[in-house]
Design an enzyme around this catalytic site. Structure first.
Site, PDB file in Angstrom:
ATOM      1  N   LYS A 193     -55.770 -68.238 -14.344  1.00 24.55           N
ATOM      2  CA  LYS A 193     -56.170 -66.861 -14.662  1.00 24.55           C
ATOM      3  C   LYS A 193     -54.903 -66.076 -14.991  1.00 24.55           C
ATOM      4  O   LYS A 193     -54.115 -65.751 -14.102  1.00 24.55           O
ATOM      5  CB  LYS A 193     -56.883 -66.247 -13.445  1.00 24.55           C
ATOM      6  CG  LYS A 193     -57.961 -65.226 -13.779  1.00 24.55           C
ATOM      7  CD  LYS A 193     -57.468 -63.920 -14.352  1.00 24.55           C
ATOM      8  CE  LYS A 193     -57.061 -62.926 -13.277  1.00 24.55           C
ATOM      9  NZ  LYS A 193     -56.514 -61.682 -13.887  1.00 24.55           N
ATOM     10  N   GLU A 267     -46.241 -66.474  -3.811  1.00 25.96           N
ATOM     11  CA  GLU A 267     -44.918 -65.915  -4.089  1.00 25.96           C
ATOM     12  C   GLU A 267     -45.126 -64.424  -4.229  1.00 25.96           C
ATOM     13  O   GLU A 267     -45.814 -63.971  -5.142  1.00 25.96           O
ATOM     14  CB  GLU A 267     -44.353 -66.555  -5.369  1.00 25.96           C
ATOM     15  CG  GLU A 267     -42.847 -66.400  -5.460  1.00 25.96           C
ATOM     16  CD  GLU A 267     -42.434 -65.136  -6.157  1.00 25.96           C
ATOM     17  OE1 GLU A 267     -42.454 -64.078  -5.485  1.00 25.96           O
ATOM     18  OE2 GLU A 267     -42.106 -65.193  -7.336  1.00 25.96           O
ATOM     19  N   CYS A 306     -39.143 -60.989  -9.725  1.00 22.57           N
ATOM     20  CA  CYS A 306     -39.348 -60.987  -8.271  1.00 22.57           C
ATOM     21  C   CYS A 306     -38.021 -61.026  -7.532  1.00 22.57           C
ATOM     22  O   CYS A 306     -37.918 -60.554  -6.413  1.00 22.57           O
ATOM     23  CB  CYS A 306     -40.179 -62.185  -7.860  1.00 22.57           C
ATOM     24  SG  CYS A 306     -41.826 -62.096  -8.528  1.00 22.57           S
ATOM     25  N   GLU A 406     -39.908 -53.116  -3.665  1.00 19.53           N
ATOM     26  CA  GLU A 406     -39.648 -53.717  -4.958  1.00 19.53           C
ATOM     27  C   GLU A 406     -40.182 -52.787  -6.042  1.00 19.53           C
ATOM     28  O   GLU A 406     -41.376 -52.674  -6.263  1.00 19.53           O
ATOM     29  CB  GLU A 406     -40.325 -55.090  -5.040  1.00 19.53           C
ATOM     30  CG  GLU A 406     -39.946 -55.807  -6.302  1.00 19.53           C
ATOM     31  CD  GLU A 406     -40.214 -57.288  -6.264  1.00 19.53           C
ATOM     32  OE1 GLU A 406     -40.605 -57.819  -5.216  1.00 19.53           O
ATOM     33  OE2 GLU A 406     -40.043 -57.919  -7.311  1.00 19.53           O
TER      34      GLU A 406
END
Lengths: 510, 125
Positions: A193, A267, A306, A406
């Site tokens: 997806k 993750e 990331c 983040e």
């Protein structure tokens, strides 16, 4: 020639190497299948904010169809000899290389990243990933141990069967490759997806490689997270789910997986410290220059990585001089047209992401962080409707929210430390532990500090390298499991132990 | 003493909450962290996301409980949050995504006066 001195021609214009279709379908069972209820959503480019194609808005029924097609072929695919699977992966890699410009341009248009980066990083890393796993499965072996003179334990690796993969929007094709390549190499069928912000390139990829894999082995179903994504994560017929994203969805995926007792790999990002020790400034040589470049890596991919080195920890004794050079280097970052091969930073991937970054500029300033560079929107004259921000350096302390969250933008928050003790306190004062950078000329420090940083990847005297042969993944809330490296295959396999007796005689128990 | 709320909601966001409530029933928020859509508040059907001892309840926004993990709250507790919306297409499983909009958090630090009168957080039991 598709590239001119002025850069690549925009997709869907005359002479461009890339003409998008008006509408794409799902790739299920080797065919292009419209969504069951016929709904599509508009896909805009963050480069100019304009809609350029439509994507299926799939739901549970579409996911179930893909899972059914995958199950129909899983046994055949799982029993395909490694040599044959490997050859197919090598063919995929060749197709990626052959179509590098086309796919790189698509990636730039869908995600906003500069073409320089999609050509030099996304595409070659993706093809290498397929080659790496094609190679690994030819060389690896199961194991056999002699328990005693008459008893043998064999360990054979078997594919899980059908796996679900939900990929992010920062490196759409590369992250798909990171997930697909090991899963396919290990003999699984995949339901993928793509992220709803950046669905297109992986569909172009599927068009190009459709004839290489047997129908049903790779299935791509598009749609929104709460509809298609959730249907995939909750599907009881999926043997495993892999996800890259954020913590709340990570928890939700684990919750769904717990209902069906399925493994997950996650993750979930980080807030990676990039640490500069005083030895960096001992000489003004090329290594010093490399370290200053290492600081600037926060701007790579517009900070949408990331492992973005979004916290810079600089030893007090070198702070002023180092920062002077660092700011000078950041000033040289070229913003502009993402299709121009000299542009270094392009558009943020979507409007909400752009707004989120602006909200962090706001809270950073309100919390009293000092803006050393940038801190504003970048007005891109060529694309007034696109989503551009300036590379930004904040100076503050590690308790500020810009040091803890983040931002996923080209933003670095800088602070100082006195000694190694304080360095480690600050570096590890984070919920996350995905990446870290350490710059030093002292080999003892390089090893000892690297061991004490709570992160799955510590780059020493380099940053943002992603070779397929190096394990990638997080400590703490950054996730579970690893990507890259042959160890990844075990996230997509079961271990079958066959325990064999060669003893003719009964045990004597009964 | 009037308590200072830890989380507020804009009028535009309230309209979206009403629309989603009409479609899905009672709702909840959980503040995310980390990569991609991290730092965005996630909106789910009430009870769909399993809240645990690791979470705290910051308050209610337009009738929906607003949670955050306790560890994240330790880094956020000095700021007041406002749930707003923006155009755009976020990823994640948050319910507003098909509408082409995304919930977004705006923040500001509490003043030292306000810090004396903050709404207490509630643990989840």
């Amino acid at each position: 020639m598709s590239v001119t001195l002025a850069g690549y021609k925009k997709p869907n214009t005359e002479g461009s190497v890339l003409q998008f279709k008006k509408q794409y379908e799902n790739f299920i069972g080797g065919e292009w299948v419209p969504p069951a209820d016929g709904e599509y959503f508009d896909n805009p480019s963050p480069v100019d904010g304009k809609i350029f194609t439509r994507i299926p808005r799939s739901k549970k029924e579409d996911i179930e169809l893909a899972v059914k097609k995958a199950h129909a072929v899983k046994e055949r695919w799982g029993n395909t000899p490694a040599a044959k699977r490997s050859r197919m992966l090598l063919k995929i890699a060749d197709v990626l290389d052959k179509n590098r410009e086309l796919l790189a341009l698509s990636e730039t248009w869908d995600n906003g990243k500069p073409i320089r980066e999609s050509l030099a990083a996304d595409l070659p890393l993706a093809s290498d990933h397929f080659r790496y796993f094609a190679g690994v499965i030819r060389a690896e072996e199961g194991s056999m141990s002699e328990i005693d003179a008459n008893t043998l334990a064999m360990h054979v690796k078997e594919p899980i069967g059908v796996v679900g993969q939900i990929i992010p929007w920062n490196f759409p094709l590369l992250m798909a490759a990171w997930k697909m390549a090991p899963a396919l190499a290990a003999g699984n069928c995949v339901i993928l997806k793509p992220a709803e912000q950046t669905p297109v390139t992986v569909l172009l990829f599927a068009e190009l490689i459709a004839d290489i894999l047997p129908p049903g082995v790779l299935n791509i179903v598009n749609g929104f997270g709460p509809e298609a994504g959730q249907a995939l994560a909750t599907c009881p017929d999926i043997g495993k789910i892999a996800f890259t994203g954020e913590t709340t969805t990570g928890r939700l995926i684990m919750q769904f997986a717990s209902e069906n007792i399925k493994p997950v790999t996650l993750e979930l990002g980080g807030k990676s410290p990039n640490i500069f020790t005083e030895s960096v400034l001992a000489k003004k040589d090329s290594f010093f220059d490399k370290a200053v470049e290492g600081f600037t890596m926060f701007a790579l991919n517009q900070g949408e990585v990331c492992t973005c080195p979004s916290r810079a920890l600089i030893q007090e004794s070198i702070y002023d001089e180092f920062m002077e050079k660092a700011i000078e280097r950041v000033r040289k970052i070229k913003l502009g047209d993402p299709l121009d091969p000299t542009t270094m930073m392009g558009a943020q991937a979507s409007e909400d992401q752009f707004q989120k970054i602006l909200s962090y500029f706001d809270i950073g300033k309100k919390e009293g962080a000092k803006v050393l560079f940038g801190g504003e929107v970048f007005e891109n004259k060529e694309y007034p409707g696109g989503f551009y921000v300036q590379p930004t350096i904040f100076e503050g302390n590690n308790k500020m929210r810009i040091f803890q969250e983040e931002i996923f933008g080209p933003v670095v928050s800088v602070t100082t430390y006195k000694d190694e003790k304080e360095l480690l306190e600050i570096a590890n004062d984070s919920l996350y532990g995905l990446g870290a950078g350490l710059w030093t000329r002292d080999t003892h420090q390089a090893y000892q500090i690297a061991r004490k940083i709570e992160a799955g990847r510590v780059w020493v005297n380099c940053y943002h390298n992603y070779p397929a042969h190096a394990a990638f993944g997080g400590y703490k809330q950054s996730g579970i499991g690893r990507e890259n490296h042959k160890m990844m295959l075990d996230h997509y396999r079961q271990t079958k132990n066959i325990l064999i007796s060669y003893d003719q005689n009964p045990t004597g128990l009964f | 003493m009037e308590r200072v709320p830890r989380v507020l909601v804009t009028e535009e966001a309230q309209k979206v909450i009403d629309q989603l409530r009409g479609e899905h029933g009672e709702l909840m928020f959980h503040q995310s962290g980390g990569c991609c859509d991290g730092s965005s508040p996630m909106c789910f059907r009430q009870g769909e996301f399993r809240i645990g001892l690791s979470d705290v309840l910051l308050g209610e926004v337009h009738g929906c409980p607003f949670y955050m993990s306790r560890s994240q709250f330790a880094y956020w507790e000095h700021t007041q949050l406002t749930v707003d919306i923006t155009k755009g297409r976020g990823a994640s499983f948050s319910l507003e995504i098909p509408l082409g909009i995304r919930f977004l958090i705006r923040s500001r630090p509490f003043t030292s006066e306000e810090k004396k009168a903050l709404t207490p957080i509630e643990s989840v039991s």
